[in-house]
Design a protein around this motif. Structure first.
Motif, PDB file in Angstrom:
ATOM      1  N   ARG A  37       0.836  -1.196   0.000  1.00 26.67           N
ATOM      2  CA  ARG A  37       0.000   0.000   0.000  1.00 26.67           C
ATOM      3  C   ARG A  37       0.878   1.256   0.000  1.00 26.67           C
ATOM      4  O   ARG A  37       2.033   1.242   0.414  1.00 26.67           O
ATOM      5  N   GLU A  38       0.278   2.366  -0.432  1.00 29.92           N
ATOM      6  CA  GLU A  38       0.956   3.650  -0.419  1.00 29.92           C
ATOM      7  C   GLU A  38       0.826   4.304   0.958  1.00 29.92           C
ATOM      8  O   GLU A  38      -0.001   3.907   1.781  1.00 29.92           O
ATOM      9  N   LYS A  39       1.657   5.353   1.173  1.00 38.35           N
ATOM     10  CA  LYS A  39       1.639   6.071   2.448  1.00 38.35           C
ATOM     11  C   LYS A  39       0.263   6.663   2.729  1.00 38.35           C
ATOM     12  O   LYS A  39      -0.213   6.638   3.866  1.00 38.35           O
ATOM     13  N   ASN A  40      -0.381   7.227   1.681  1.00 38.74           N
ATOM     14  CA  ASN A  40      -1.692   7.869   1.886  1.00 38.74           C
ATOM     15  C   ASN A  40      -2.715   6.893   2.447  1.00 38.74           C
ATOM     16  O   ASN A  40      -3.542   7.263   3.284  1.00 38.74           O
ATOM     17  N   TYR A  41      -2.666   5.638   1.967  1.00 38.49           N
ATOM     18  CA  TYR A  41      -3.622   4.634   2.451  1.00 38.49           C
ATOM     19  C   TYR A  41      -3.398   4.348   3.930  1.00 38.49           C
ATOM     20  O   TYR A  41      -4.345   4.320   4.722  1.00 38.49           O
ATOM     21  N   ILE A  42      -2.136   4.151   4.326  1.00 38.82           N
ATOM     22  CA  ILE A  42      -1.823   3.817   5.713  1.00 38.82           C
ATOM     23  C   ILE A  42      -2.204   4.966   6.641  1.00 38.82           C
ATOM     24  O   ILE A  42      -2.808   4.758   7.699  1.00 38.82           O
ATOM     25  N   VAL A  43      -1.864   6.209   6.246  1.00 44.86           N
ATOM     26  CA  VAL A  43      -2.180   7.377   7.076  1.00 44.86           C
ATOM     27  C   VAL A  43      -3.696   7.561   7.185  1.00 44.86           C
ATOM     28  O   VAL A  43      -4.222   7.844   8.273  1.00 44.86           O
ATOM     29  N   ALA A  46      -5.099   5.071   9.567  1.00 43.50           N
ATOM     30  CA  ALA A  46      -4.771   5.437  10.948  1.00 43.50           C
ATOM     31  C   ALA A  46      -5.713   6.522  11.453  1.00 43.50           C
ATOM     32  O   ALA A  46      -6.231   6.450  12.580  1.00 43.50           O
ATOM     33  N   LYS A  47      -5.968   7.554  10.617  1.00 39.40           N
ATOM     34  CA  LYS A  47      -6.860   8.645  11.031  1.00 39.40           C
ATOM     35  C   LYS A  47      -8.295   8.153  11.197  1.00 39.40           C
ATOM     36  O   LYS A  47      -8.974   8.513  12.170  1.00 39.40           O
ATOM     37  N   THR A  48      -8.751   7.327  10.249  1.00 33.61           N
ATOM     38  CA  THR A  48     -10.115   6.807  10.337  1.00 33.61           C
ATOM     39  C   THR A  48     -10.281   5.920  11.564  1.00 33.61           C
ATOM     40  O   THR A  48     -11.314   5.947  12.235  1.00 33.61           O
ATOM     41  N   THR A  49      -9.248   5.143  11.868  1.00 32.33           N
ATOM     42  CA  THR A  49      -9.283   4.300  13.062  1.00 32.33           C
ATOM     43  C   THR A  49      -9.429   5.139  14.315  1.00 32.33           C
ATOM     44  O   THR A  49     -10.154   4.765  15.248  1.00 32.33           O
ATOM     45  N   ALA A 111     -10.041  -0.050   8.883  1.00 32.46           N
ATOM     46  CA  ALA A 111     -10.055   0.827  10.053  1.00 32.46           C
ATOM     47  C   ALA A 111     -10.986   0.317  11.142  1.00 32.46           C
ATOM     48  O   ALA A 111     -10.616   0.301  12.321  1.00 32.46           O
ATOM     49  N   LEU A 112     -12.202  -0.093  10.738  1.00 31.66           N
ATOM     50  CA  LEU A 112     -13.164  -0.544  11.754  1.00 31.66           C
ATOM     51  C   LEU A 112     -12.841  -1.948  12.230  1.00 31.66           C
ATOM     52  O   LEU A 112     -12.720  -2.206  13.435  1.00 31.66           O
ATOM     53  N   PRO A 114     -10.016  -4.977  11.210  1.00 28.62           N
ATOM     54  CA  PRO A 114      -9.789  -5.369  12.610  1.00 28.62           C
ATOM     55  C   PRO A 114      -9.095  -4.320  13.481  1.00 28.62           C
ATOM     56  O   PRO A 114      -8.821  -4.609  14.636  1.00 28.62           O
ATOM     57  N   LEU A 115      -8.776  -3.121  12.949  1.00 26.45           N
ATOM     58  CA  LEU A 115      -7.951  -2.201  13.733  1.00 26.45           C
ATOM     59  C   LEU A 115      -8.676  -1.671  14.969  1.00 26.45           C
ATOM     60  O   LEU A 115      -8.129  -1.710  16.075  1.00 26.45           O
ATOM     61  N   THR A 116      -9.913  -1.158  14.770  1.00 23.85           N
ATOM     62  CA  THR A 116     -10.644  -0.651  15.934  1.00 23.85           C
ATOM     63  C   THR A 116     -11.170  -1.790  16.785  1.00 23.85           C
ATOM     64  O   THR A 116     -10.940  -1.849  17.999  1.00 23.85           O
ATOM     65  N   ILE A 117     -11.920  -2.707  16.144  1.00 23.88           N
ATOM     66  CA  ILE A 117     -12.472  -3.879  16.817  1.00 23.88           C
ATOM     67  C   ILE A 117     -11.984  -5.119  16.080  1.00 23.88           C
ATOM     68  O   ILE A 117     -12.214  -5.238  14.880  1.00 23.88           O
ATOM     69  N   PRO A 118     -11.283  -6.049  16.709  1.00 18.03           N
ATOM     70  CA  PRO A 118     -11.035  -6.113  18.159  1.00 18.03           C
ATOM     71  C   PRO A 118      -9.635  -5.708  18.588  1.00 18.03           C
ATOM     72  O   PRO A 118      -9.272  -5.938  19.727  1.00 18.03           O
ATOM     73  N   SER A 119      -8.808  -5.134  17.675  1.00 15.35           N
ATOM     74  CA  SER A 119      -7.417  -4.877  18.038  1.00 15.35           C
ATOM     75  C   SER A 119      -7.282  -3.856  19.161  1.00 15.35           C
ATOM     76  O   SER A 119      -6.597  -4.098  20.165  1.00 15.35           O
ATOM     77  N   LEU A 120      -7.914  -2.679  18.998  1.00 14.34           N
ATOM     78  CA  LEU A 120      -7.804  -1.632  20.014  1.00 14.34           C
ATOM     79  C   LEU A 120      -8.945  -1.681  21.022  1.00 14.34           C
ATOM     80  O   LEU A 120      -8.719  -1.679  22.230  1.00 14.34           O
ATOM     81  N   CYS A 121     -10.161  -1.709  20.529  1.00  9.07           N
ATOM     82  CA  CYS A 121     -11.326  -1.797  21.416  1.00  9.07           C
ATOM     83  C   CYS A 121     -11.801  -3.243  21.440  1.00  9.07           C
ATOM     84  O   CYS A 121     -12.819  -3.591  20.837  1.00  9.07           O
ATOM     85  N   GLY A 122     -11.033  -4.074  22.122  1.00  9.17           N
ATOM     86  CA  GLY A 122     -11.321  -5.500  22.187  1.00  9.17           C
ATOM     87  C   GLY A 122     -12.003  -5.891  23.488  1.00  9.17           C
ATOM     88  O   GLY A 122     -12.448  -5.022  24.260  1.00  9.17           O
ATOM     89  N   PRO A 123     -12.082  -7.183  23.754  1.00  5.92           N
ATOM     90  CA  PRO A 123     -12.767  -7.665  24.966  1.00  5.92           C
ATOM     91  C   PRO A 123     -12.194  -7.091  26.256  1.00  5.92           C
ATOM     92  O   PRO A 123     -12.942  -6.711  27.156  1.00  5.92           O
TER      93      PRO A 123
END
Length: 216
Positions: A37-43, A46-49, A111-112, A114-123
């Motif tokens: 992926r390009e930098k714009n996609y990763i950034v 991250a912001k959407t997450t 972003a939603l 697996p990054l937000t759920i369940p990686s960051l906002c997990g059980p």
């Protein structure tokens, strides 16, 4: 507004939530799923997450317990489900499937899930926030309740900013490691994610066993 109460609950929220949330682990998931992926996609991911994460944390704090009760979902069941999802993500990182370049370079969002759920906002994060909300609900000092809730929301916002910053640092790490380094790093973190998922799963099993034992 009680300034001391506000600062206390800001600190409690950050200190209690950050170790459970573990933003660096989510950054490795972002790295593993962003190969090619390009930098714009990763950034942008991250912001959407960050947006999704703040909304998910606030919803969990204010109505999380009610939602779980509405659907008759217990915390152990939440741990079991989250553990299964984390194991699946880790397995895909450890044994990546060969995909065509068109699929690899697509614009699908991670972003939603697996990054937000369940990686960051997990059980674990949800259980901690719901427990905090339940503890606050028993507080009879209504004068300082605005400071209490304000402190928790500000704390959730600061935790979100820290997680967002950590995710945005994934791209410099991607450039530093190179493609071969990322492939090796992704497999290592995939294995660790599988271990984390199994840990969530076993904790859920233990809690269910204890609940059954108490009923007998």
């Amino acid at each position: 507004m009680h300034l001391e109460t506000l600062l206390t609950y800001i600190s409690l929220t950050i200190i209690g939530l950050l170790p459970i949330m573990n933003p660096p682990a989510a950054a490795t998931v972002l790295l593993g799923l962003s190969k090619g992926r390009e930098k714009n996609y990763i950034v942008s991911q991250a912001k959407t997450t960050g947006i999704y994460l703040f909304i998910a944390l606030c919803l969990t704090f204010f109505i999380g317990a009610s939602i779980l009760e509405l659907f008759s979902i217990s915390i152990p069941s939440l741990r079991l489900g989250g553990g299964i999802i984390i194991v699946a993500i880790g397995f895909n990182m450890l044994f990546p499937r060969q995909e065509s370049s068109s699929t690899s370079l697509g614009q699908d969002s991670i972003a939603l899930v697996p990054l937000t759920i369940p990686s960051l906002c997990g059980p674990g994060s949800m259980a901690m926030i719901i427990s905090l909300a339940a503890q606050i609900a028993t507080n009879e000092d209504h004068v300082s309740m605005f400071s209490v809730y304000g402190g928790v929301v500000v704390g959730l916002g600061l935790v979100t900013l820290i997680a967002n910053f950590t995710l945005t640092m994934a791209y410099p790490l991607l450039k530093a490691l190179g493609q071969n380094g990322i492939n090796a790093f992704t497999r290592i973190m995939g294995f660790l994610l599988i271990c984390m998922g199994v840990q969530f799963f076993t904790l859920g099993i233990e809690e269910i066993v204890l609940e059954i034992h108490q009923l007998l």
